[in-house]
Write a protein that holds these residues in place. Structure first.
Motif, PDB file in Angstrom:
ATOM      1  N   MET A 332       0.823  -1.200   0.000  1.00 58.91           N
ATOM      2  CA  MET A 332       0.000   0.000   0.000  1.00 58.91           C
ATOM      3  C   MET A 332       0.865   1.262   0.000  1.00 58.91           C
ATOM      4  SD  MET A 332      -3.230   0.889   2.506  1.00 58.91           S
ATOM      5  CE  MET A 332      -4.053  -0.652   2.089  1.00 58.91           C
ATOM      6  N   ARG A 333       2.017   1.200   0.674  1.00 58.84           N
ATOM      7  CA  ARG A 333       2.923   2.351   0.660  1.00 58.84           C
ATOM      8  C   ARG A 333       3.500   2.565  -0.726  1.00 58.84           C
ATOM      9  NH1 ARG A 333       4.968  -0.187   5.175  1.00 58.84           N
ATOM     10  NH2 ARG A 333       7.006  -0.484   4.191  1.00 58.84           N
ATOM     11  N   GLU A 334       3.748   1.477  -1.457  1.00 58.91           N
ATOM     12  CA  GLU A 334       4.216   1.621  -2.843  1.00 58.91           C
ATOM     13  C   GLU A 334       3.129   2.247  -3.717  1.00 58.91           C
ATOM     14  OE1 GLU A 334       7.192   1.188  -4.233  1.00 58.91           O
ATOM     15  OE2 GLU A 334       7.929   0.868  -2.194  1.00 58.91           O
ATOM     16  N   LEU A 335       1.887   1.828  -3.509  1.00 54.84           N
ATOM     17  CA  LEU A 335       0.769   2.411  -4.253  1.00 54.84           C
ATOM     18  C   LEU A 335       0.623   3.889  -3.924  1.00 54.84           C
ATOM     19  CD1 LEU A 335      -1.736   2.042  -6.066  1.00 54.84           C
ATOM     20  CD2 LEU A 335      -3.005   1.354  -4.013  1.00 54.84           C
ATOM     21  N   ALA A 336       0.886   4.247  -2.670  1.00 53.46           N
ATOM     22  CA  ALA A 336       0.732   5.637  -2.241  1.00 53.46           C
ATOM     23  C   ALA A 336       1.681   6.577  -2.972  1.00 53.46           C
ATOM     24  CB  ALA A 336       0.956   5.742  -0.733  1.00 53.46           C
ATOM     25  N   ARG A 337       2.809   6.073  -3.428  1.00 57.28           N
ATOM     26  CA  ARG A 337       3.778   6.927  -4.124  1.00 57.28           C
ATOM     27  C   ARG A 337       3.222   7.481  -5.435  1.00 57.28           C
ATOM     28  NH1 ARG A 337       8.760   6.403  -1.728  1.00 57.28           N
ATOM     29  NH2 ARG A 337       9.062   4.536  -0.434  1.00 57.28           N
ATOM     30  N   TRP A 338       2.182   6.872  -5.944  1.00 61.85           N
ATOM     31  CA  TRP A 338       1.586   7.304  -7.212  1.00 61.85           C
ATOM     32  C   TRP A 338       0.359   8.169  -6.995  1.00 61.85           C
ATOM     33  CZ3 TRP A 338       4.391   6.403 -11.472  1.00 61.85           C
ATOM     34  CH2 TRP A 338       5.384   5.414 -11.387  1.00 61.85           C
ATOM     35  N   MET A 339       0.180   8.649  -5.787  1.00 59.55           N
ATOM     36  CA  MET A 339      -0.985   9.479  -5.472  1.00 59.55           C
ATOM     37  C   MET A 339      -0.541  10.877  -5.050  1.00 59.55           C
ATOM     38  SD  MET A 339      -3.499   6.831  -3.505  1.00 59.55           S
ATOM     39  CE  MET A 339      -3.992   5.306  -4.325  1.00 59.55           C
ATOM     40  N   PRO A 340      -1.224  11.902  -5.531  1.00 62.82           N
ATOM     41  CA  PRO A 340      -0.815  13.275  -5.169  1.00 62.82           C
ATOM     42  C   PRO A 340      -0.985  13.572  -3.692  1.00 62.82           C
ATOM     43  CG  PRO A 340      -2.942  13.283  -6.319  1.00 62.82           C
ATOM     44  CD  PRO A 340      -2.398  11.891  -6.427  1.00 62.82           C
ATOM     45  N   THR A 341      -1.910  12.896  -3.034  1.00 65.50           N
ATOM     46  CA  THR A 341      -2.122  13.141  -1.609  1.00 65.50           C
ATOM     47  C   THR A 341      -0.883  12.791  -0.783  1.00 65.50           C
ATOM     48  OG1 THR A 341      -3.183  10.956  -1.597  1.00 65.50           O
ATOM     49  CG2 THR A 341      -4.624  12.875  -1.631  1.00 65.50           C
ATOM     50  N   THR A 342      -0.177  11.743  -1.179  1.00 68.68           N
ATOM     51  CA  THR A 342       1.011  11.321  -0.449  1.00 68.68           C
ATOM     52  C   THR A 342       2.067  12.418  -0.437  1.00 68.68           C
ATOM     53  OG1 THR A 342       0.591   9.039  -1.128  1.00 68.68           O
ATOM     54  CG2 THR A 342       2.794   9.548  -0.286  1.00 68.68           C
ATOM     55  N   TRP A 343       2.348  12.956  -1.614  1.00 68.26           N
ATOM     56  CA  TRP A 343       3.390  13.980  -1.740  1.00 68.26           C
ATOM     57  C   TRP A 343       2.953  15.286  -1.081  1.00 68.26           C
ATOM     58  CZ3 TRP A 343       7.936  12.208  -3.170  1.00 68.26           C
ATOM     59  CH2 TRP A 343       7.982  11.026  -3.907  1.00 68.26           C
ATOM     60  N   THR A 344       1.671  15.582  -1.160  1.00 71.65           N
ATOM     61  CA  THR A 344       1.168  16.809  -0.536  1.00 71.65           C
ATOM     62  C   THR A 344       1.298  16.735   0.978  1.00 71.65           C
ATOM     63  OG1 THR A 344      -0.396  17.151  -2.343  1.00 71.65           O
ATOM     64  CG2 THR A 344      -0.852  18.291  -0.274  1.00 71.65           C
ATOM     65  N   MET A 345       0.928  15.605   1.573  1.00 69.93           N
ATOM     66  CA  MET A 345       1.043  15.471   3.022  1.00 69.93           C
ATOM     67  C   MET A 345       2.503  15.458   3.462  1.00 69.93           C
ATOM     68  SD  MET A 345      -1.864  15.709   4.306  1.00 69.93           S
ATOM     69  CE  MET A 345      -1.290  15.409   5.975  1.00 69.93           C
ATOM     70  N   GLN A 346       3.382  14.900   2.635  1.00 69.55           N
ATOM     71  CA  GLN A 346       4.805  14.944   2.964  1.00 69.55           C
ATOM     72  C   GLN A 346       5.283  16.387   3.034  1.00 69.55           C
ATOM     73  OE1 GLN A 346       7.543  12.475   0.631  1.00 69.55           O
ATOM     74  NE2 GLN A 346       9.059  14.128   0.712  1.00 69.55           N
ATOM     75  N   ALA A 347       4.856  17.207   2.071  1.00 68.82           N
ATOM     76  CA  ALA A 347       5.261  18.609   2.058  1.00 68.82           C
ATOM     77  C   ALA A 347       4.693  19.364   3.256  1.00 68.82           C
ATOM     78  CB  ALA A 347       4.817  19.261   0.756  1.00 68.82           C
ATOM     79  N   PHE A 348       3.414  19.154   3.548  1.00 68.20           N
ATOM     80  CA  PHE A 348       2.814  19.834   4.700  1.00 68.20           C
ATOM     81  C   PHE A 348       3.505  19.422   6.000  1.00 68.20           C
ATOM     82  CE2 PHE A 348      -1.207  20.691   2.189  1.00 68.20           C
ATOM     83  CZ  PHE A 348      -1.135  22.063   2.318  1.00 68.20           C
ATOM     84  N   ASN A 349       3.801  18.127   6.158  1.00 67.91           N
ATOM     85  CA  ASN A 349       4.478  17.667   7.370  1.00 67.91           C
ATOM     86  C   ASN A 349       5.875  18.249   7.496  1.00 67.91           C
ATOM     87  OD1 ASN A 349       2.344  16.100   8.297  1.00 67.91           O
ATOM     88  ND2 ASN A 349       3.026  14.269   7.226  1.00 67.91           N
ATOM     89  N   ASP A 350       6.599  18.295   6.377  1.00 72.99           N
ATOM     90  CA  ASP A 350       7.952  18.856   6.409  1.00 72.99           C
ATOM     91  C   ASP A 350       7.934  20.337   6.773  1.00 72.99           C
ATOM     92  OD1 ASP A 350       9.190  16.487   5.810  1.00 72.99           O
ATOM     93  OD2 ASP A 350       9.369  16.869   3.665  1.00 72.99           O
ATOM     94  N   LEU A 351       6.993  21.064   6.222  1.00 71.15           N
ATOM     95  CA  LEU A 351       6.947  22.509   6.455  1.00 71.15           C
ATOM     96  C   LEU A 351       6.368  22.857   7.820  1.00 71.15           C
ATOM     97  CD1 LEU A 351       5.673  23.676   2.940  1.00 71.15           C
ATOM     98  CD2 LEU A 351       8.000  23.864   3.823  1.00 71.15           C
ATOM     99  N   MET A 352       5.287  22.189   8.218  1.00 73.30           N
ATOM    100  CA  MET A 352       4.563  22.569   9.429  1.00 73.30           C
ATOM    101  C   MET A 352       5.124  21.926  10.698  1.00 73.30           C
ATOM    102  SD  MET A 352       0.657  22.354   7.907  1.00 73.30           S
ATOM    103  CE  MET A 352      -0.099  22.776   9.481  1.00 73.30           C
ATOM    104  N   ILE A 353       5.454  20.645  10.624  1.00 71.51           N
ATOM    105  CA  ILE A 353       5.845  19.912  11.821  1.00 71.51           C
ATOM    106  C   ILE A 353       7.368  19.804  11.944  1.00 71.51           C
ATOM    107  CG2 ILE A 353       5.642  17.718  13.055  1.00 71.51           C
ATOM    108  CD1 ILE A 353       2.940  17.321  11.715  1.00 71.51           C
TER     109      ILE A 353
END
Length: 388
Positions: A332-353
């Protein structure tokens, strides 16, 4: 009256049967969400899950450190990784999946325990993965208790064998202390730092279904699209104009949600609050393009919502909007790499948290925009071919 009820029921049944997508989605939608949630959260209820990777740096090299390492190797959910450099272990926590914690056994730990002291293992933790950190710390806390108990039992046996001839000291308590994986940052976070952007993205996706897919069906049924085409406006231009308008609406929606989250729930906005516009732009573009894809594959107005909402919720869940990605199985984590939500949440987590600089959001932005371009191309080709 009964005849009217019967005829109306028959008519509704015929309408439902005529649209197999709606009929299919009545069962398919809940099955998709149940499947995603079940696989993602199965480890919390004792199900099988991939082990977490735990980098360990042994600076003590004593008997107690050997016991700690040996005990960690026997822990089922932990895959041990021995390193020599504490800085390298610290970097792995913030940069690699399935690595929420790194451990350092400080020099002198064995001697301190033997002398009756209370030495502390150092745990470098990622605040974004607070739930996983807590789960691993339960194992580490139990390990510290067992190691301390074994050391005391051994000392007690020595005391009993020596009797009153020699005074021996009972070992002290072994524990741990948390340090942030990123220097100068906190080890705990506000839960809303995760939930505000996560659910904001979820409702952004669903909103695009209403604003793009449903409205395109309405405009096609009302003849609006045909009238505009007759007046000389190309269909591709009309679609791009609608997507651009909804793209702007999506940006405004996310900005307002983040502002409300800051005002009501005290979420952190990171070092540079303006940098949050970077992942917002990416997910708004990808969501608008996805709305066009749904409009091009739905067969009827009534099938847009079940199809669009199912896709949106599944994409949000798998992409880490609702729970940490580390909960999910490897496939499922491999599948997540092909979804825009995954990359967006990574960016929000990096910037905010994690309080990373704006440059940390550029790679996720490129990935999100790339996926959005694929959605846009597929949606335009299919929708134009169906309506020419």
């Amino acid at each position: 009256m009964l005849r009217a009820i019967w005829l109306t029921a028959q008519n509704e049944a015929r309408l439902l049967i005529k649209d197999p997508i709606v009929l299919f989605m009545l069962l398919f939608a809940p099955v998709v969400i149940i499947t995603v949630a079940g696989y993602s959260l199965g480890s919390l209820y004792g199900g099988s899950a991939n082990s977490f990777r735990l980098p360990v740096v042994d600076l003590d090299h004593g008997k107690l450190a050997d016991r700690i390492v040996e005990a960690l190797r026997k822990e089922h959910p932990i895959t041990l990784e021995m390193l020599d450099d504490p800085d390298e272990a610290r970097r792995l926590v913030s940069r690699r999946d399935r690595t929420p914690v790194a451990m350092v056994i400080p020099a002198g730990t064995s001697a301190a325990i033997a002398a009756g002291g209370e030495p502390r293992l150092i745990l470098f933790v990622d605040p974004v993965r607070r739930v996983e950190v807590n789960a691993l710390e339960l194992h580490i806390d139990e390990l510290c208790r067992r190691v301390t108990e074994q050391a005391r039992m051994a000392a007690q046996s020595q005391i009993e064998s020596f009797g009153a001839q020699q005074a021996l000291m009972l070992p002290g308590d072994l524990g741990f202390v948390e340090h942030p994986a990123i220097e100068g940052e906190a080890v705990t976070v506000n839960a809303f730092d995760q939930y505000v952007p996560g659910f904001g993205v979820t409702f952004l996706l669903i909103g695009m279904m209403l604003g793009i897919a449903l409205s395109l069906f309405d405009e096609r049924d009302w003849g609006t699209l045909k009238r505009l085409q007759v007046s000389g406006a190309p269909l591709t231009g009309l679609l791009l104009g609608k997507l651009f308008a909804r793209f702007i609406v999506g940006i405004v929606q996310m900005v307002l949600l983040i502002a409300v989250g800051w005002a009501l729930f005290g979420i952190t906005l990171g070092r540079n609050p303006l940098a949050l516009i970077i992942p917002t732009i990416g997910i708004s573009f990808a969501a608008a393009a996805l709305g066009l894809v749904v409009a091009s594959i739905a067969t009827a107005h009534d099938s847009v919502m079940p199809l669009g909402v199912t896709i949106s919720m599944a994409m949000a869940a798998i992409g880490g909007c609702w729970w940490p990605l580390d909960f999910e199985p490897a496939w499922m984590r491999e599948l997540a790499r092909w979804m825009p939500t995954t990359w967006t949440m990574q960016a929000f987590n990096d910037l905010m948290i994690r309080h990373q600089p704006p440059s940390a959001a550029l790679r996720p932005l490129a990935a999100t925009m790339g996926i959005g371009v694929i959605f846009l191309g597929a949606g335009l080709i299919r929708f134009v071919s169906l309506n020419d």
